[in-house]
Every structure is written in structure tokens, then in C-alpha cells.
Enzyme design. Structure first.
Site, mmCIF file in Angstrom:
data_model
loop_
_atom_site.group_PDB
_atom_site.id
_atom_site.type_symbol
_atom_site.label_atom_id
_atom_site.label_comp_id
_atom_site.label_asym_id
_atom_site.label_seq_id
_atom_site.Cartn_x
_atom_site.Cartn_y
_atom_site.Cartn_z
ATOM 1 N N CYS A 53 0.852 -1.192 0.000
ATOM 2 C CA CYS A 53 0.000 0.000 0.000
ATOM 3 C C CYS A 53 0.885 1.238 0.000
ATOM 4 O O CYS A 53 2.060 1.172 0.368
ATOM 5 C CB CYS A 53 -0.919 0.019 1.220
ATOM 6 N N GLY A 79 -0.347 0.194 -5.089
ATOM 7 C CA GLY A 79 -1.682 -0.366 -4.922
ATOM 8 C C GLY A 79 -2.666 0.281 -5.859
ATOM 9 O O GLY A 79 -2.710 1.509 -5.954
ATOM 10 N N ASN A 155 0.185 0.341 5.994
ATOM 11 C CA ASN A 155 0.877 -0.450 4.986
ATOM 12 C C ASN A 155 1.585 -1.590 5.704
ATOM 13 O O ASN A 155 2.441 -1.358 6.556
ATOM 14 C CB ASN A 155 1.896 0.417 4.232
ATOM 15 N N GLY A 156 1.217 -2.813 5.394
ATOM 16 C CA GLY A 156 1.851 -3.956 6.031
ATOM 17 C C GLY A 156 0.853 -5.048 6.342
ATOM 18 O O GLY A 156 -0.229 -5.118 5.751
ATOM 19 N N TYR A 293 11.625 -5.165 -6.577
ATOM 20 C CA TYR A 293 10.443 -5.015 -7.423
ATOM 21 C C TYR A 293 9.517 -3.869 -7.046
ATOM 22 O O TYR A 293 9.089 -3.105 -7.904
ATOM 23 C CB TYR A 293 9.660 -6.339 -7.378
ATOM 24 N N ASP A 396 14.173 -10.843 -16.045
ATOM 25 C CA ASP A 396 12.999 -10.512 -15.240
ATOM 26 C C ASP A 396 13.438 -10.403 -13.792
ATOM 27 O O ASP A 396 14.479 -10.945 -13.402
ATOM 28 C CB ASP A 396 11.910 -11.577 -15.396
ATOM 29 N N ASP A 397 12.613 -9.705 -12.984
ATOM 30 C CA ASP A 397 12.976 -9.538 -11.580
ATOM 31 C C ASP A 397 12.606 -10.762 -10.753
ATOM 32 O O ASP A 397 13.206 -11.007 -9.704
ATOM 33 C CB ASP A 397 12.307 -8.295 -10.998
ATOM 34 N N CYS A 433 4.982 -14.969 2.009
ATOM 35 C CA CYS A 433 5.277 -13.792 2.818
ATOM 36 C C CYS A 433 4.079 -13.522 3.726
ATOM 37 O O CYS A 433 2.941 -13.525 3.265
ATOM 38 C CB CYS A 433 5.540 -12.570 1.940
#
Length: 529
Positions: A53, A79, A155-156, A293, A396-397, A433
Site C-alpha cells: 500500500c 496499490g 501499509n503492512g 520489485y 525478469d525480476d 510472505c
């Protein structure tokens, strides 16, 4: 085994071979045959890890809402589900709020911004990490409680959200959303005699959190003691501004002052700044995927430019897994800088053979029966003339599920590429994650379900190479013990519940509905005759 294998009956020669972390999971995750994997086109959430976010706050500027709009616009990459702004003119005035589903430019226009009067503001642009994508979960959240009016943007991801909500509901709290962020608001709203002060309330939450809280007198910035998510302080025309990334300061010509420290609670009021450190100190665990990223390449995080770090990752990748090729092609936009570093290190021409469509709306018709890989091609189209007859290195990442990467390799083969080599500027993702990134279940992570040989065969590439943890960290110029690397290594800085996922609150609602359907469920008026 040798890093470069001779070409055999499989369509690739490996440049790395990593096995599954079977010991950690007791063999519960089996290896899937490449021939049996689901090759249906993924949704955006399945194809790539989704953003967290974006937060933006202003204290003391007459155009707070407009500045917040521009700040959120700069943070749109974090986001795209919903956006919101809350404004205030201080004590004795009513908080004004506007939020809705959609992009910042879709949610706000001149008319909406004109109504958001006030010299203070908190803004939020959301991708859901806990709680579904619905209007009721759009932030900032606003309440009027015993402490007065409060607005919060988060955010989190909280790892003890379920336990805290159970406790709060047992004491009579009524929740309006399924977002874990609302739990923070309920804790803050507790009267002093029940819940202690604001700092005591913040000490009860665990997990990843960068938070902006606006009360009637203060604007408060909070960063968890591990420092998972970024948060920065700036200044403009005497006003203080706060943002998830410094790129938001650049857009409004604000001066970057410093980052909010891990474990810091920064309080801004009419008297200036005041810092508190209410949390026990922890070893820093900044999310490495911000560098890989999430963050914009023009942002500064930890004193380092993100674009420079990604270029260094590309150089590290080239040194570890060089390849003879005619052209280096990035997967835009996240692979651009790593590809540039890779090309510079090996002195191979760099070219944008994939062209990105930047004007895709949030919703569009997906005629999957008419165009097999529409979802891939509508985002990235290939310039066939640039790759025909050439040995191509695609940078690519990350590779999450692998279906999108495979579709791009198919496109390159169809365009006449002589060879296709895949290089990835971070290690394989094998673990979920729990700190604010919406990675899919480990069972859907291709690197947790396949060996490197199988991934190479499934993608259909001539060779495959992932950057290792050491090279990735080295590219940042920082020590390894400053990062959270859990999605790569499975070593979580905070213990987590394996059952924790983004829909944990929805599951609570489902349990409540099941209970309500039972005949034995108590009614509100059971004691009345």
C-alpha cells in the site's frame, strides 16, 4: 553438477540447480511434474507478487488534499484497488473523507478535492494483503471515539490480527471491515483506563506496519521495530509531509529530511516534531523485495537509489551466469534496470523488444477462448523483428508461478528467436510472505514445487539462472542482517501461523455465518418472554 550442462533431450541447459527445502517442511510439498502443471493464464495476482500500500500525509499546508492527491499519484504503483483521503483543520472541526474503489485519478477529481478542506491530510492507495478487495476495506479508516476523531492508514500485515480481533470482540468491539488495519484503530480507541495510552496500544500489534494516524491535534507516523516497510519524512513550505517513498516528495518538490526509523513513533503537532521509541529493539528486517520489485526506481531507500541497486543486481547476475547472446531484453518495467546492468557487464546490446501497454484499465474483457494468452499479450507485445534469428537473454525480476514467463518464451520462439535464455535478478521464491506481500501459497510457487531442471524444461528456455542471496544483498551495499529474506530462505524474523493468509477475516465471517445457521445459536432476545 556443472553450472552449464550440455544440451540434452530437455530444452535447456541449467546454470543453477537448487533443490526443494524438504527438511524445513518435512516433505509436505511434493514435486510437481512439468507435464501436469496448470498452464491456464494466471490472474495478475497469480502472475506476480502484488504490491502493498502507499501512504501519504501532510501537516500544516493549506492545500493538504491536493498535495496528498499528487503524493498518492506518485505512489500508485504500490496499490491499484482503492484510494482515499481524509482531511482536517484541527480541533473542533469535522474530518472530511472521500474514498472509493479504483485508481487515484478515477477516485478523485476537481470536485472531490475541492470538498476536502483542511491543512492536514492522510491518504492511502491500497492493494489488499489482509481483507478482500471491497469498498468497505478502502482506507483511510475514520472513527469518532473517546479520544476524539481519528483516521488511520496502514501499509503492512499484522501476524496477530486474529487473536487481537477475538479479544476485542469479546469486549464488545464491533468491526465494520475485514482489514487488519481496523484492529489498530480499535486498540487506539480504547479509553486510557482500559487500554493504556496510544504507545501501549501500538506495542500490542505484531508484524509489518508503517502507519499514519491523524488525530484532531496530531499527525503520527509509526514504523514497526523490524522496519519492514519504508516510510519517509519531508518538508514543503513549512509543512511536514510523510510518504512511503521519496518519489512522492520529488513530484511536489518537497525536501527529503530523513526516513522514519524502525521502531519509531514520530509525532507532529503545532509545536513541531517529537519522537518516541516504545518498542523493544529488534534486528532490522527491511523487505528486500522493495529493492527488487516494489519501490519505484527513482526512490531513495536506506540512502541508496533503487534503480542503482537493480542495475547492480543485473551486473551481479551477469558475473554469476554469463551467456553468449546477441541481445538482452528486459521484461518491462521491473526488469529494465537489471537488464541494463546485465548488458553493460557483458557488453551485449540492450533493447526493448517487449512493448508495454500502459493504458490497461482495472477491468477489461478477457476473451480467453478466442485468444489463448490474451492476458499476457495485452500487457506486453513483442517486436518480432528485433529477436528473429537472434540469441536472446530475457531479464525478469522474479518468477512466481511461471505461467506468464512461459508464455513470453513461447512468443519469442514464435517470433523466430534462435535461442532463449532466462535470467532472474533475485533468488527463487519458495516461501509465502506474511508481512505484507501477497505471494500465493507455497504450493503455487514454481520454485517450491519444481527443481531447477524442471523449471527450465517447463519454461522452454535454453538456460536458466537466478541471482543468489549473496549477490542480491551485495548489490545493495548493505549487510545481509539488515534484510528480511524469508520468501527466499524460509527464515522468518517473527514466528508466523502457517494458516495465516489475506482472507483470514473473511474466514471468521464464514464461521460466524455457519454458527448463525445452527438452531442452537443464541438469539438476542432469548431471555424475553
Amino acid at each position: 553438477m556443472n553450472e552449464f550442462l550440455p544440451r540434452s533431450c530437455t530444452p535447456c541447459a541449467l546454470v543453477r540447480n537448487d533443490s526443494l527445502n524438504v527438511a524445513r517442511f518435512g516433505g509436505s510439498f511434493s514435486v510437481t511434474s512439468p507435464d501436469n502443471i496448470d498452464i491456464s493464464e494466471p490472474t495478475e495476482a497469480e502472475a506476480y507478487p502484488q504490491h502493498e500500500c502507499g501512504l501519504f500525509g501532510v501537516f500544516g499546508h493549506s492545500n493538504a488534499a491536493v498535495l496528498t492527491y499528487y503524493g498518492l499519484f506518485a505512489l500508485q504503483h504500490r496499490g491499484q484497488e482503492s484510494a482515499g483521503i481524509v482531511t482536517s483543520n484541527g480541533p473542533g472541526t469535522t474530518f472530511l473523507v472521500h474514498k472509493d474503489m479504483g485508481l487515484v485519478s478515477q477516485v478523485f477529481g476537481q470536485e472531490e478535492l475541492a470538498k476536502l478542506k483542511g491543512a492536514r491530510a492522510v491518504g492511502h492507495t491500497r492493494y489488499s494483503t489482509t481483507g478482500s478487495s471491497t469498498a468497505k476495506n478502502a482506507q483511510p479508516f475514520v472513527v469518532d471515539c473517546v479520544r476524539g476523531q481519528m483516521a488511520i492508514a496502514h501499509n503492512g500485515n499484522l501476524i496477530n490480527a486474529d487473536l487481537l480481533r477475538d479479544e476485542l470482540e469479546s469486549k464488545g468491539s464491533i468491526f465494520q471491515t475485514t482489514a487488519d488495519s481496523e484492529i489498530i484503530l480499535h486498540l487506539l480507541a480504547q479509553p486510557s483506563e482500559n487500554g493504556g495510552n496510544v504507545l501501549a496500544a501500538l506495542r500490542r500489534i505484531e508484524g509489518a506496519f508503517s502507519i499514519l494516524i491523524m488525530s484532531e491535534r496530531e499527525l503520527i507516523a509509526v514504523r514497526d521495530p523490524f522496519g519492514w516497510r519504508p516510510l519517509a519524512l519531508g518538508k514543503l513550505d513549512g509543512a511536514y509531509v510523510l510518504a512511503s517513498e521519496t518519489c512522492a516528495f520529488d513530484l511536489i518538490h518537497a525536501e527529503f529530511i530523513r526516513e522514519i526509523e524502525p521502531g519509531e513513533v514520530l509525532i507532529i503537532d503545532e509545536n513541531g516534531l517529537r519522537s518516541e521509541h516504545p518498542f523493544p529493539p529488534q534486528q532490522p528486517a527491511f523487505c528486500m523485495f522493495e529493492y527488487v520489485y516494489f519501490a519505484r526506481p527513482d526512490s531513495i531507500i536506506g540512502g541508496v537509489n533503487v534503480g542503482k541497486v537493480r542495475t547492480n543486481m543485473g551486473r551481479e547476475l551477469a558475473r554469476k551466469f554469463p551467456v553468449e547472446a546477441d541481445i538482452v531484453v528486459p521484461v518491462p518495467d521491473s526488469g529494465n534496470y537489471a537488464a541494463l546492468g546485465f548488458a553493460q557487464e557483458l557488453k551485449i546490446p540492450y533493447a526493448h523488444a517487449f512493448v508495454r501497454n500502459h493504458y490497461i484499465g482495472r477491468s477489461f474483457l478477457q476473451p480467453s477462448q478466442l485468444i489463448r494468452d490474451f492476458d499476457v499479450r495485452v500487457k506486453l507485445n513483442l517486436i518480432k523483428e528485433m529477436v528473429a534469428g537472434k540469441r536472446v537473454v530475457v531479464i525478469d525480476d522474479s518468477i512466481v508461478r511461471g505461467t506468464t514467463a512461459r508464455a513470453r518464451v513461447v512468443n519469442l520462439r514464435e517470433a523466430g528467436a534462435k535461442e532463449v535464455h532466462m535470467r532472474v535478478s533475485c533468488p527463487p521464491h519458495r516461501f509465502a510472505c506474511h508481512y505484507g506481500i501477497d505471494f500465493p501459497d507455497p504450493e503455487k510457487l514454481i520454485a517450491n514445487q519444481m527443481s531447477m531442471e524442471q523449471i527450465c524444461k517447463y519454461l522452454g528456455v535454453d538456460s536458466l539462472g537466478y541471482l543468489d542471496v549473496e549477490g542480491m544483498v551485495r548489490a545493495t551495499g548493505k549487510p545481509v542482517n539488515e534484510f528480511c529474506l524469508a520468501c527466499f530462505t524460509g527464515n522468518y524474523p517473527l514466528p508466523v501461523d502457517p494458516a495465516l493468509d489475506k482472507f483470514i477475516m473473511e474466514k471468521r465471517e464464514q464461521r460466524a455465518k455457519a454458527l448463525a445457521d445452527q438452531e442452537t445459536h443464541p438469539t438476542l432476545f432469548a431471555d424475553l418472554k
